[in-house]
Motif scaffolding. Structure first.
Motif: not given
Length: 192
Positions: A168-169, A164-166, A172
């Motif tokens: 998101n980065i 999920k965080s990967g 963007k």
């Protein structure tokens, strides 16, 4: 006749690499994942087939098609830049511009066009036509579409690998890259 149908491996590699860079399906993974979330699924076969057909049609009939409807390649590229711009803004800001999108059509717009077979790809095809033999360009298109299909088919696996965080980065970061591509397309074709 036989000489015309000879395949040139150097040309095929060159065309394949140029189209690979322009299509940039790896860079589009966050966009594909975002579209899949909206639609529930991506029809990989449909998106790949539509992209393949669009690219082949444009290779043979691009200039004539644009002339028939009174457009030039620059206007076509500018229109594509606006679509890419809005997709980029969605990724960066988390705002939905394509709210009326019907799930079945997400595989065609904006995935097949303009993300895969977009204005940049179409314009590149027209310029490749003046440098390379048509059969070598066709092989380059098919090789790229096989890779695109593989990526689209495995987007769930790629999503799991990135987390999920990967994602998101990446979303963007690639949003900013897409924004830059949209601006470059716009500037190049308006002369600003």
């Amino acid at each position: 006749m036989e000489e015309y149908l000879v395949f040139n491996h150097k040309q095929i590699i060159s065309v394949t690499m140029i189209l690979f860079a322009i299509i940039d399906i790896i860079g589009s993974i966050p966009v594909v994942i975002e579209l899949r979330k909206k639609a529930g699924h991506i029809q990989s076969e449909k998106a790949t087939l539509v992209s393949l057909i669009l690219m082949i049609l444009f290779l043979f009939l691009g200039t004539q098609l644009l002339n028939i409807i009174g457009l030039d390649v620059a206007s076509f590229a500018i229109a594509g830049s606006f679509v890419i711009f809005f997709i980029a803004m969605e990724m960066i800001l988390g705002v939905n511009f394509f709210k009326e999108e019907v799930p079945e059509t997400v595989s065609i717009v904006p995935l097949a066009f303009p993300l895969i077979a977009g204005a940049g790809t179409m314009t590149t095809l027209l310029s490749l036509k003046s440098e390379y033999a048509t059969q070598n360009i066709l092989v380059g298109i098919v090789l790229n579409m096989i890779f695109v299909y593989f990526v689209l088919k495995n987007v769930v696996l790629l999503e799991r690998l990135l987390g999920k965080s990967g994602l998101n980065i990446l979303r963007k970061a690639f949003g900013v890259i897409l924004l830059a591509i949209a601006i470059k397309l716009f500037r190049t074709n308006t002369g600003i």
